[in-house]
Design an enzyme around this catalytic site. Structure first.
Site, PDB file in Angstrom:
ATOM      1  N   ASN A   1       0.801  -1.232   0.000  1.00  0.00           N
ATOM      2  CA  ASN A   1       0.000   0.000   0.000  1.00  0.00           C
ATOM      3  C   ASN A   1       0.835   1.283   0.000  1.00  0.00           C
ATOM      4  O   ASN A   1       0.388   2.308  -0.503  1.00  0.00           O
ATOM      5  CB  ASN A   1      -1.054  -0.011   1.115  1.00  0.00           C
ATOM      6  CG  ASN A   1      -0.480  -0.169   2.492  1.00  0.00           C
ATOM      7  OD1 ASN A   1       0.695  -0.496   2.653  1.00  0.00           O
ATOM      8  ND2 ASN A   1      -1.301   0.045   3.499  1.00  0.00           N
TER       9      ASN A   1
ATOM     10  N   CYS B   1      -3.242   1.310   6.886  1.00  0.00           N
ATOM     11  CA  CYS B   1      -3.410   0.788   8.245  1.00  0.00           C
ATOM     12  C   CYS B   1      -3.984   1.861   9.159  1.00  0.00           C
ATOM     13  O   CYS B   1      -4.605   1.566  10.165  1.00  0.00           O
ATOM     14  CB  CYS B   1      -2.071   0.313   8.773  1.00  0.00           C
ATOM     15  SG  CYS B   1      -0.812   1.591   8.648  1.00  0.00           S
TER      16      CYS B   1
ATOM     17  N   GLU C   1       8.520   3.028  14.551  1.00  0.00           N
ATOM     18  CA  GLU C   1       9.354   3.456  13.428  1.00  0.00           C
ATOM     19  C   GLU C   1       9.277   4.971  13.345  1.00  0.00           C
ATOM     20  O   GLU C   1       8.223   5.564  13.566  1.00  0.00           O
ATOM     21  CB  GLU C   1       8.842   2.831  12.125  1.00  0.00           C
ATOM     22  CG  GLU C   1       9.074   1.328  12.078  1.00  0.00           C
ATOM     23  CD  GLU C   1       8.775   0.710  10.715  1.00  0.00           C
ATOM     24  OE1 GLU C   1       7.788   1.112  10.079  1.00  0.00           O
ATOM     25  OE2 GLU C   1       9.543  -0.185  10.304  1.00  0.00           O
TER      26      GLU C   1
ATOM     27  N   GLU D   1       4.860  -3.743  12.326  1.00  0.00           N
ATOM     28  CA  GLU D   1       3.850  -2.698  12.088  1.00  0.00           C
ATOM     29  C   GLU D   1       2.696  -3.392  11.393  1.00  0.00           C
ATOM     30  O   GLU D   1       2.783  -3.739  10.219  1.00  0.00           O
ATOM     31  CB  GLU D   1       4.428  -1.594  11.192  1.00  0.00           C
ATOM     32  CG  GLU D   1       5.541  -0.787  11.825  1.00  0.00           C
ATOM     33  CD  GLU D   1       5.050   0.125  12.937  1.00  0.00           C
ATOM     34  OE1 GLU D   1       3.829   0.246  13.133  1.00  0.00           O
ATOM     35  OE2 GLU D   1       5.902   0.709  13.619  1.00  0.00           O
TER      36      GLU D   1
HETATM   37  P1  NAP Z   1       0.533  -8.958   3.994  1.00  0.00           P
HETATM   38  O1  NAP Z   1      -0.265  -9.881   3.191  1.00  0.00           O
HETATM   39  O2  NAP Z   1       0.749  -9.265   5.430  1.00  0.00           O
HETATM   40  O3  NAP Z   1       1.915  -8.816   3.234  1.00  0.00           O
HETATM   41  C1  NAP Z   1       2.916  -7.927   3.680  1.00  0.00           C
HETATM   42  C2  NAP Z   1       4.251  -8.415   3.186  1.00  0.00           C
HETATM   43  O4  NAP Z   1       4.530  -9.685   3.769  1.00  0.00           O
HETATM   44  C3  NAP Z   1       4.326  -8.623   1.677  1.00  0.00           C
HETATM   45  O5  NAP Z   1       5.620  -8.317   1.249  1.00  0.00           O
HETATM   46  C4  NAP Z   1       4.047 -10.098   1.546  1.00  0.00           C
HETATM   47  O6  NAP Z   1       4.547 -10.686   0.366  1.00  0.00           O
HETATM   48  C5  NAP Z   1       4.797 -10.629   2.755  1.00  0.00           C
HETATM   49  N1  NAP Z   1       4.356 -11.937   3.188  1.00  0.00           N
HETATM   50  C6  NAP Z   1       3.145 -12.503   3.056  1.00  0.00           C
HETATM   51  N2  NAP Z   1       3.160 -13.736   3.592  1.00  0.00           N
HETATM   52  C7  NAP Z   1       4.403 -13.947   4.071  1.00  0.00           C
HETATM   53  C8  NAP Z   1       5.043 -15.031   4.732  1.00  0.00           C
HETATM   54  N3  NAP Z   1       4.401 -16.154   5.015  1.00  0.00           N
HETATM   55  N4  NAP Z   1       6.334 -14.901   5.074  1.00  0.00           N
HETATM   56  C9  NAP Z   1       7.004 -13.776   4.792  1.00  0.00           C
HETATM   57  N5  NAP Z   1       6.464 -12.712   4.167  1.00  0.00           N
HETATM   58  C10 NAP Z   1       5.165 -12.792   3.821  1.00  0.00           C
HETATM   59  O7  NAP Z   1      -0.080  -7.493   3.972  1.00  0.00           O
HETATM   60  P2  NAP Z   1      -0.501  -6.631   2.709  1.00  0.00           P
HETATM   61  O8  NAP Z   1      -1.817  -7.124   2.249  1.00  0.00           O
HETATM   62  O9  NAP Z   1       0.617  -6.563   1.726  1.00  0.00           O
HETATM   63  O10 NAP Z   1      -0.606  -5.179   3.350  1.00  0.00           O
HETATM   64  C11 NAP Z   1      -1.734  -4.742   3.987  1.00  0.00           C
HETATM   65  C12 NAP Z   1      -1.599  -4.906   5.487  1.00  0.00           C
HETATM   66  O11 NAP Z   1      -0.476  -4.162   5.941  1.00  0.00           O
HETATM   67  C13 NAP Z   1      -2.779  -4.337   6.218  1.00  0.00           C
HETATM   68  O12 NAP Z   1      -3.144  -5.182   7.277  1.00  0.00           O
HETATM   69  C14 NAP Z   1      -2.263  -3.011   6.747  1.00  0.00           C
HETATM   70  O13 NAP Z   1      -2.945  -2.529   7.852  1.00  0.00           O
HETATM   71  C15 NAP Z   1      -0.844  -3.354   7.045  1.00  0.00           C
HETATM   72  N6  NAP Z   1      -0.018  -2.152   7.114  1.00  0.00           N
HETATM   73  C16 NAP Z   1       0.444  -1.743   8.341  1.00  0.00           C
HETATM   74  C17 NAP Z   1       1.201  -0.594   8.449  1.00  0.00           C
HETATM   75  C18 NAP Z   1       1.702  -0.137   9.778  1.00  0.00           C
HETATM   76  O14 NAP Z   1       2.633   0.658   9.807  1.00  0.00           O
HETATM   77  N7  NAP Z   1       1.160  -0.600  10.901  1.00  0.00           N
HETATM   78  C19 NAP Z   1       1.509   0.147   7.306  1.00  0.00           C
HETATM   79  C20 NAP Z   1       1.029  -0.288   6.076  1.00  0.00           C
HETATM   80  C21 NAP Z   1       0.265  -1.444   5.998  1.00  0.00           C
HETATM   81  P3  NAP Z   1       3.559 -10.877  -0.881  1.00  0.00           P
HETATM   82  O15 NAP Z   1       3.329  -9.548  -1.442  1.00  0.00           O
HETATM   83  O16 NAP Z   1       4.294 -11.776  -1.799  1.00  0.00           O
HETATM   84  O17 NAP Z   1       2.312 -11.516  -0.344  1.00  0.00           O
END
Ligand code: NAP
Length: 488
Positions: free
Chosen positions: A161, A294, A468, A260
């Site tokens: 995102n 998020c 962070e 995060e």
């Molecule tokens: P995600 O599915 O958890 O993926 C995040 C990252 O982790 C991607 O690079 C993903 O790779 C990787 N990943 C997925 N499964 C993994 C595994 N088993 N082992 C290692 N890495 C793995 O999240 P998203 O859909 O990309 O992002 C949205 C989420 O991020 C939301 O929940 C949002 O709230 C959160 N977010 C939090 C913050 C914060 O600062 N708190 C900021 C931004 C977003 P792939 O792309 O290959 O799946």
């Protein structure tokens, strides 16, 4: 800008893996497609790393660690300043690239590049302020020397995102502290991070210090690295579900961990708030990144005496936001990231309506190419609606009335998440009372955006571990070493 210009911007980015300062193909030469969410069409393909590529990247980071730790803080600070300047020099093309791979409107993409660059500027300052201590032991006779040292090689994983800023928020403090790293951007948006690798190299970051791998099988590539014992730290931004899994994997070798994770932000409007200001705040907190943040306002609680007026004002403003491909002039709302994201938003809205919510504007997808969903305002959303517990991750503002301060604090805290909350009121005592009672790592008081590289960003409860940005952001990448000195 025409299709040729877009093609030039995409073509200019290296699509291979960046390991030990060199661009290399994936060992088995596999690639993965990057899709433009505004059209559903393939933009390009990038290397699809295998576990052996991941291991090569981590080996390079490990090999570079001791020399990088020995660089002076000023050298590392200068690298970050150089990268900050290059990001600004190339902001036009980088913003286009981000819009093409992720969908957000160009103005927001430019804003993200500037925000991302600011992490480098901020941590360029922190690099030269890493301090220690010298103390006489309480009983006298000995001295305590306290030193800070880089944690060591880091694994950094980022979501789709904010394709650039989530990377610089980790790389900035890692480089400032003297840590090497392997970064893995999301498979859906790898191009921004790949473009950053050339910038870091140009800014003087030595080979092996930052390595970048793109992969379709994130778990298959990253788990062996986490379990290898060669990395000393994992910093992850993404969903709570994946964060929990990674925390378990980190337990094996006791990796330092920063997480995060997801959010479910309450946005509270009291009856004494300036309603126009609250509506502007709600637009900012809800519509940034099409609601795919998020920090997005996920539950909007409005005092019962003003909810009708607030709902009307918000619906008018939301309905007027132009939806379209983020590269087009004037567009304020781009597509969602993919079909699954669109379906999730559709089903959450259908569920809320079934349970009694009323649609004030929006409420159904236009169909056609791309993953578009219109700005939507729902009112009378009950506690039982699924969107009260889940991240909507779309441009949907659900309004729920409340009557008392105690009631709204209880409702706001009734979630496993604790990232951010927003409070709108003109009563200072109430503002502070409520801010103290909310179980979130961050609170926006009369403002709908809290993210700032100079402030500590992070969550409580299942929204994460660590912070962070801010002065504390670098602590996550430093070990504290105490040296006891005998005297006399
Ligand atoms: P995600 O599915 O958890 O993926 C995040 C990252 O982790 C991607 O690079 C993903 O790779 C990787 N990943 C997925 N499964 C993994 C595994 N088993 N082992 C290692 N890495 C793995 O999240 P998203 O859909 O990309 O992002 C949205 C989420 O991020 C939301 O929940 C949002 O709230 C959160 N977010 C939090 C913050 C914060 O600062 N708190 C900021 C931004 C977003 P792939 O792309 O290959 O799946």
């Amino acid at each position: 800008m025409d299709a040729q210009h877009e093609a030039r911007i995409v073509d200019a980015v290296e699509k291979r893996l960046f390991i030990d300062g060199k661009w290399v193909d994936a060992a088995d030469r596999r690639t993965l497609d990057v899709i433009d969410p505004a059209t559903g069409k393939t933009l390009c393909a990038v290397a699809d790393a295998s576990p052996s590529d991941g291991r090569a990247a981590l080996d390079a980071a490990v090999a570079a660690q001791s020399a990088f730790a020995a660089t002076s803080p000023r050298e590392r600070s200068d690298m970050l300043t150089g990268a900050f300047e290059l990001l600004h020099e190339r902001i036009d093309d980088l913003a286009w690239l981000m819009t093409l791979e992720m969908g957000k409107p160009l103005a927001e993409a430019r804003g993200e590049i500037a925000y991302a660059a600011d992490f480098f500027r901020h941590f360029a300052g922190e690099a030269v302020r890493i301090d220690g201590g010298y103390q006489t032991s309480p009983a006298g006779g000995a001295r305590f020397l306290v030193a800070r040292q880089p944690v060591g090689p880091c694994l950094l994983i980022t979501p789709w995102n904010f394709p650039m800023a989530m990377g610089t928020r980790k790389l900035g403090p890692a480089i400032a502290a003297g840590c090497t790293s392997v970064i893995k951007p999301a498979a859906q948006t790898p191009l921004s991070m790949l473009a950053l690798m050339d910038i870091l190299a140009e800014a003087g970051v030595p080979a092996g210090v930052v390595n970048c791998i793109t992969a379709s099988d994130a778990g298959g590539v990253m788990e062996p690295l986490i379990r290898s014992g060669l990395a000393r730290k994992l910093s992850f931004t993404g969903s709570t579900a994946v964060g929990r899994l990674l925390l378990e994997q980190c337990a094996e070798k006791i990796l330092r961990t920063s997480l995060e994770l997801g959010g479910n932000a309450p946005f509270i409007v009291f009856e004494d708030a300036d309603l126009d200001e609250a509506v502007e705040g709600a637009i900012a907190a809800k519509m940034r990144n099409m609601g795919e943040a998020c920090t997005a306002a996920n539950r909007i609680y409005v005092h019962a005496s003003v909810i009708d007026e607030f709902g009307r004002l918000l619906a008018d403003r939301m309905a007027a936001l132009p939806v379209g491909r983020g590269t087009e002039d004037g567009v304020k709302v781009g597509p969602l990231i993919d079909e699954a994201g669109l379906r999730k938003v559709q089903s959450l809205v259908a569920d809320a309506v079934e349970r009694g919510a009323t649609v004030l504007t929006g409420g159904s997808a236009p169909g056609g190419n791309g993953f578009f969903y219109p700005p939507t305002v729902l009112t009378g959303v009950p506690r039982e609606a699924k969107m009260a517990d889940q991240e909507i991750f779309g441009p949907v503002a659900p309004l729920t009335p409340f009557d008392s301060e105690a009631e709204v604090i209880a409702a706001a805290n009734d979630t496993e998440y604790g990232l951010v909350s927003y409070v709108f009121t003109n009563d200072l005592r109430r503002a502070l009372r409520v801010a103290e009672a909310l179980e979130t790592g961050m609170v926006g008081l009369n403002q709908g955006v809290v993210s700032n590289p100079a402030a500590p960003f992070g969550g409580m409860k299942q929204s994460g571990l660590g912070r962070e940005g801010g002065a504390v952001g670098i602590d996550e990448f430093l070990e504290t070493k105490y040296i006891g000195i005998a005297m006399g």
